[in-house]
Design a protein around this motif. Structure first.
Motif, PDB file in Angstrom:
ATOM      1  N   VAL A  71     -36.690 -20.156  54.315  1.00 24.28           N
ATOM      2  CA  VAL A  71     -36.866 -18.746  53.396  1.00 24.28           C
ATOM      3  C   VAL A  71     -35.317 -18.367  53.568  1.00 24.28           C
ATOM      4  O   VAL A  71     -34.154 -17.798  54.580  1.00 24.28           O
ATOM      5  N   ILE A  72     -34.916 -18.173  51.803  1.00 23.46           N
ATOM      6  CA  ILE A  72     -33.981 -17.320  51.884  1.00 23.46           C
ATOM      7  C   ILE A  72     -33.468 -15.931  51.058  1.00 23.46           C
ATOM      8  O   ILE A  72     -34.139 -15.708  49.582  1.00 23.46           O
ATOM      9  N   GLY A  73     -33.640 -14.505  51.541  1.00 22.42           N
ATOM     10  CA  GLY A  73     -34.092 -13.812  50.955  1.00 22.42           C
ATOM     11  C   GLY A  73     -32.430 -12.591  50.065  1.00 22.42           C
ATOM     12  O   GLY A  73     -31.675 -12.832  50.825  1.00 22.42           O
ATOM     13  N   ILE A  74     -32.605 -12.496  48.690  1.00 24.10           N
ATOM     14  CA  ILE A  74     -30.820 -11.804  48.183  1.00 24.10           C
ATOM     15  C   ILE A  74     -31.745 -10.988  47.654  1.00 24.10           C
ATOM     16  O   ILE A  74     -33.027 -10.909  46.653  1.00 24.10           O
ATOM     17  N   GLY A  75     -31.768  -9.431  47.721  1.00 25.38           N
ATOM     18  CA  GLY A  75     -31.757  -8.321  47.195  1.00 25.38           C
ATOM     19  C   GLY A  75     -31.294  -7.365  48.215  1.00 25.38           C
ATOM     20  O   GLY A  75     -31.224  -6.753  49.218  1.00 25.38           O
ATOM     21  N   LEU A 118     -36.062  -9.094  50.619  1.00 25.01           N
ATOM     22  CA  LEU A 118     -35.849  -9.387  52.093  1.00 25.01           C
ATOM     23  C   LEU A 118     -36.344  -8.642  52.936  1.00 25.01           C
ATOM     24  O   LEU A 118     -37.072 -10.053  53.928  1.00 25.01           O
ATOM     25  N   ASP A 119     -38.178  -8.230  52.405  1.00 20.55           N
ATOM     26  CA  ASP A 119     -38.481  -7.677  53.338  1.00 20.55           C
ATOM     27  C   ASP A 119     -40.166  -8.276  53.351  1.00 20.55           C
ATOM     28  O   ASP A 119     -41.023  -8.985  53.706  1.00 20.55           O
ATOM     29  N   ALA A 120     -39.580  -9.251  51.652  1.00 19.69           N
ATOM     30  CA  ALA A 120     -40.774  -9.797  51.280  1.00 19.69           C
ATOM     31  C   ALA A 120     -40.282 -11.150  51.723  1.00 19.69           C
ATOM     32  O   ALA A 120     -41.463 -12.236  51.944  1.00 19.69           O
ATOM     33  N   ALA A 121     -39.338 -11.522  52.113  1.00 12.27           N
ATOM     34  CA  ALA A 121     -38.686 -13.326  52.392  1.00 12.27           C
ATOM     35  C   ALA A 121     -39.357 -13.401  53.896  1.00 12.27           C
ATOM     36  O   ALA A 121     -39.767 -13.976  54.699  1.00 12.27           O
ATOM     37  N   LYS A 122     -39.328 -11.964  54.581  1.00 15.10           N
ATOM     38  CA  LYS A 122     -39.719 -12.235  56.228  1.00 15.10           C
ATOM     39  C   LYS A 122     -41.195 -12.475  56.229  1.00 15.10           C
ATOM     40  O   LYS A 122     -41.386 -13.482  57.015  1.00 15.10           O
ATOM     41  N   ALA A 123     -41.617 -11.168  55.807  1.00 14.33           N
ATOM     42  CA  ALA A 123     -43.252 -11.040  55.435  1.00 14.33           C
ATOM     43  C   ALA A 123     -43.923 -12.675  54.689  1.00 14.33           C
ATOM     44  O   ALA A 123     -44.630 -14.067  55.639  1.00 14.33           O
ATOM     45  N   ILE A 124     -43.119 -13.093  53.701  1.00 13.88           N
ATOM     46  CA  ILE A 124     -43.575 -14.829  53.400  1.00 13.88           C
ATOM     47  C   ILE A 124     -43.431 -16.086  54.746  1.00 13.88           C
ATOM     48  O   ILE A 124     -44.249 -16.731  54.570  1.00 13.88           O
ATOM     49  N   PHE A 144     -40.473 -19.615  60.306  1.00 16.08           N
ATOM     50  CA  PHE A 144     -39.369 -19.924  59.379  1.00 16.08           C
ATOM     51  C   PHE A 144     -38.523 -19.660  59.010  1.00 16.08           C
ATOM     52  O   PHE A 144     -38.789 -18.194  59.812  1.00 16.08           O
ATOM     53  N   PRO A 145     -37.213 -20.627  59.474  1.00 16.34           N
ATOM     54  CA  PRO A 145     -36.070 -19.376  60.044  1.00 16.34           C
ATOM     55  C   PRO A 145     -35.930 -18.639  58.416  1.00 16.34           C
ATOM     56  O   PRO A 145     -35.848 -19.551  56.839  1.00 16.34           O
ATOM     57  N   ILE A 146     -34.918 -17.362  58.430  1.00 16.04           N
ATOM     58  CA  ILE A 146     -35.108 -16.864  57.253  1.00 16.04           C
ATOM     59  C   ILE A 146     -33.892 -16.312  56.794  1.00 16.04           C
ATOM     60  O   ILE A 146     -32.824 -15.786  58.298  1.00 16.04           O
ATOM     61  N   VAL A 147     -32.846 -16.533  55.652  1.00 11.80           N
ATOM     62  CA  VAL A 147     -31.802 -15.477  56.047  1.00 11.80           C
ATOM     63  C   VAL A 147     -31.492 -14.547  55.018  1.00 11.80           C
ATOM     64  O   VAL A 147     -32.287 -14.599  54.049  1.00 11.80           O
ATOM     65  N   ALA A 148     -31.059 -13.595  55.144  1.00 14.19           N
ATOM     66  CA  ALA A 148     -30.681 -12.944  53.946  1.00 14.19           C
ATOM     67  C   ALA A 148     -29.392 -12.434  54.113  1.00 14.19           C
ATOM     68  O   ALA A 148     -28.404 -11.684  54.693  1.00 14.19           O
ATOM     69  N   ILE A 149     -29.437 -12.313  51.929  1.00 13.00           N
ATOM     70  CA  ILE A 149     -28.836 -12.112  51.724  1.00 13.00           C
ATOM     71  C   ILE A 149     -28.634 -10.520  51.112  1.00 13.00           C
ATOM     72  O   ILE A 149     -29.318 -10.633  49.683  1.00 13.00           O
ATOM     73  N   PRO A 150     -28.011  -9.671  51.453  1.00 15.91           N
ATOM     74  CA  PRO A 150     -28.151  -8.259  51.062  1.00 15.91           C
ATOM     75  C   PRO A 150     -27.203  -7.598  50.015  1.00 15.91           C
ATOM     76  O   PRO A 150     -26.043  -8.272  49.593  1.00 15.91           O
ATOM     77  N   THR A 151     -28.444  -7.500  48.734  1.00 19.93           N
ATOM     78  CA  THR A 151     -27.287  -6.748  47.444  1.00 19.93           C
ATOM     79  C   THR A 151     -27.223  -4.909  47.441  1.00 19.93           C
ATOM     80  O   THR A 151     -26.573  -4.446  46.502  1.00 19.93           O
ATOM     81  N   THR A 152     -27.802  -4.060  48.265  1.00 21.04           N
ATOM     82  CA  THR A 152     -27.260  -3.141  48.332  1.00 21.04           C
ATOM     83  C   THR A 152     -27.198  -2.627  49.548  1.00 21.04           C
ATOM     84  O   THR A 152     -27.201  -3.075  50.858  1.00 21.04           O
ATOM     85  N   THR A 195     -30.577  -0.518  53.656  1.00 18.50           N
ATOM     86  CA  THR A 195     -31.880  -0.639  54.267  1.00 18.50           C
ATOM     87  C   THR A 195     -31.716  -1.549  55.977  1.00 18.50           C
ATOM     88  O   THR A 195     -32.507  -1.770  56.606  1.00 18.50           O
ATOM     89  N   GLY A 196     -30.775  -2.622  55.975  1.00 21.48           N
ATOM     90  CA  GLY A 196     -30.101  -2.812  56.703  1.00 21.48           C
ATOM     91  C   GLY A 196     -31.236  -3.647  57.412  1.00 21.48           C
ATOM     92  O   GLY A 196     -31.178  -4.462  58.099  1.00 21.48           O
ATOM     93  N   THR A 197     -32.623  -3.951  56.733  1.00 20.43           N
ATOM     94  CA  THR A 197     -33.668  -4.890  57.241  1.00 20.43           C
ATOM     95  C   THR A 197     -32.624  -6.699  57.595  1.00 20.43           C
ATOM     96  O   THR A 197     -33.352  -7.103  58.452  1.00 20.43           O
ATOM     97  N   GLU A 198     -31.674  -6.760  56.797  1.00 21.51           N
ATOM     98  CA  GLU A 198     -30.995  -7.885  57.630  1.00 21.51           C
ATOM     99  C   GLU A 198     -30.681  -7.824  58.937  1.00 21.51           C
ATOM    100  O   GLU A 198     -30.748  -9.169  59.198  1.00 21.51           O
ATOM    101  N   VAL A 199     -31.255  -7.269  59.620  1.00 21.96           N
ATOM    102  CA  VAL A 199     -30.735  -7.323  60.991  1.00 21.96           C
ATOM    103  C   VAL A 199     -32.179  -6.135  61.236  1.00 21.96           C
ATOM    104  O   VAL A 199     -31.549  -5.977  62.792  1.00 21.96           O
ATOM    105  N   THR A 200     -32.700  -6.179  60.731  1.00 20.43           N
ATOM    106  CA  THR A 200     -34.152  -5.865  61.814  1.00 20.43           C
ATOM    107  C   THR A 200     -35.566  -6.690  61.937  1.00 20.43           C
ATOM    108  O   THR A 200     -35.678  -7.409  61.011  1.00 20.43           O
ATOM    109  N   PRO A 201     -36.635  -6.114  62.701  1.00 19.29           N
ATOM    110  CA  PRO A 201     -37.496  -7.008  63.059  1.00 19.29           C
ATOM    111  C   PRO A 201     -38.805  -6.863  62.051  1.00 19.29           C
ATOM    112  O   PRO A 201     -40.164  -6.695  62.216  1.00 19.29           O
ATOM    113  N   TYR A 202     -38.395  -5.741  60.816  1.00 22.89           N
ATOM    114  CA  TYR A 202     -39.299  -4.857  60.727  1.00 22.89           C
ATOM    115  C   TYR A 202     -39.697  -5.941  59.046  1.00 22.89           C
ATOM    116  O   TYR A 202     -38.830  -6.365  58.523  1.00 22.89           O
TER     117      TYR A 202
END
Ligand code: NAP
Ligand code: ZN
Length: 365
Positions: free
Chosen positions: A88-92, A97-103, A126-134, A137-144
């Motif tokens: 998954v690649i979360g963008i936003g 990003l939290d949705a991508a992690k949960a999915i 599954f591998p997760i790529v996180a691309i923040p646009t705000t 949250t810092g969620t791109e580097v958290t386990p939450y």
């Protein structure tokens, strides 16, 4: 113990530098985003170009609303499975990003919707790529991952090491399109995370230099990006502070500062960062007597007094345009008391303190 396994790429060429890593993640990606910011920021075009260069396929799930609901996660999982995706690649902002992690976790473990918060049941992802646009949250580097249950209007998070993104790709350019309101609310969220690294009973002085640096960056650069949204170097600094905030809470988790804001968001739709900002002074005053030494050294490092910090906060003009009814305070105080983050407060919280902080908001209206 500090643990943060995500590979971090930071800078305006970060996505290009991550190309080979992205190639290694699988053949087909589910891109998870909100309605429009992924395209508007330029991130979606860039990732599509990189995937096509890599000979990888993708499909787009662009239906993540703010404060993603469990229903949205289940729809995203269906898309992931039906399209035979393998990462998954979360963008936003934090919501996609939290949705991508949960999915990723729900799809990998065949979890049903009633067990989504039961982190101990997750055995793979599954591998997760996180691309923040705000920058918030810092969620791109958290386990939450923080989700809302539409049935109960309850917003809550879960934490699992499997939810750490494999790749966190931070490109400051993508934040230039944020409105002033989103810039302010998300910047205040990052500030909350950094402060909570000081408040939390899991605080660790090893990360204090990073926390103090992050708060200084926000103190100096948030007014700049509000004044001039196109100031790319200030945007870059804000993204760095947001990253520091994520690394901080990955370690220390959040506290009452976050728990008290969740019902304001789930019931009244108050944006996450604003909810944190509205209670920031109340929480700081509540905690100050027990973490006086740490907070005093923070203010000394900023070369300001506590009163000057409050003045800075006031100048941001965070405001609430709804009335908080007494029934809400009575109904939601027990929910705050039961929330997972309450285990991290620097001392045991009296429910009366929660009611008082909510009532102070009411009086400001
Ligand atoms: P968000 O809810 O993801 O997005 C808020 C709004 O900003 C949306 O309308 C979005 O548009 C827009 N937006 C995002 N990036 C933009 C850009 N570059 N240009 C223009 N508009 C943009 O906001 P957020 O504050 O980043 O995330 C909040 C969520 O993260 C909350 O649910 C919070 O609980 C969670 N959170 C999670 C963690 C964690 O560690 N897991 C930590 C803190 C907060 P689109 O809808 O079009 O995308
Ligand atoms: Zn937050």
């Amino acid at each position: 113990m500090f643990y943060m396994p995500s590979r971090v790429f930071f800078g305006n060429d970060a996505l290009t530098r991550a190309t080979e890593r992205i190639r290694s993640l699988g053949q087909k990606a589910l891109i998870v985003s909100g309605k429009s910011s992924a395209r508007m920021s330029g991130a979606l075009d860039d990732i599509e170009r990189i995937l096509s260069q890599n000979g990888q396929e993708w499909c787009l799930f662009d239906r993540v609303q703010e404060n993603p609901s469990i229903d949205t996660i289940m729809s995203g999982v269906t898309e992931f499975v039906v399209n035979s995706c393998d990462f998954v690649i979360g963008i936003g902002g934090g919501s996609p990003l939290d949705a991508a992690k949960a999915i990723s976790l729900v799809a990998a473990n065949h979890t049903d919707r009633n067990n989504i918060y039961k982190a101990e049941k997750y055995k793979k992802s599954f591998p997760i790529v996180a691309i923040p646009t705000t920058s918030g949250t810092g969620t791109e580097v958290t386990p939450y991952s923080v989700l809302t249950d539409p049935k109960t209007q309850k917003k809550a998070g879960f934490g699992s090491e499997l939810a750490f993104p494999t790749l966190a790709i931070l490109v400051p350019l993508y934040t230039l399109t944020m409105t002033q309101t989103v810039t302010l609310n998300t910047g205040i969220d990052a500030l909350s995370h950094l402060l909570e690294g000081i408040y939390s009973n899991k605080r660790n002085t090893v990360v204090f230099p990073m926390i103090f640096a992050g708060i200084k960056i926000i103190y100096e650069n948030l007014p700049k990006v509000l004044q001039d949204p196109r100031d790319l170097s200030a945007r870059e600094e804000m993204m760095r502070a947001s990253l520091y905030g994520g690394m901080t809470i990955a370690h220390s988790s959040t506290t009452l500062q976050h728990s008290i804001g969740y019902p304001l968001t789930s019931v009244f739709g108050i944006p996450h960062g604003l909810a944190n900002g509205l209670v920031m002074k109340g929480i700081m005053e509540l905690y100050y007597p027990v973490i006086k030494k740490e907070l005093d050294s923070l203010f000394a490092s900023l070369n300001i007094t506590q009163m000057q910090f409050y003045k800075w906060l006031e100048a941001l003009k965070l405001s609430l345009d709804i009335r908080i009814p007494e029934a809400f305070i009575e109904d939601r105080t027990p929910e705050v008391m039961e929330s997972r983050n309450m285990a991290n407060n620097p001392f045991e919280i009296d429910p009366e303190d929660i009611r008082r902080i909510y009532r102070e908001l009411k009086e400001k209206d």
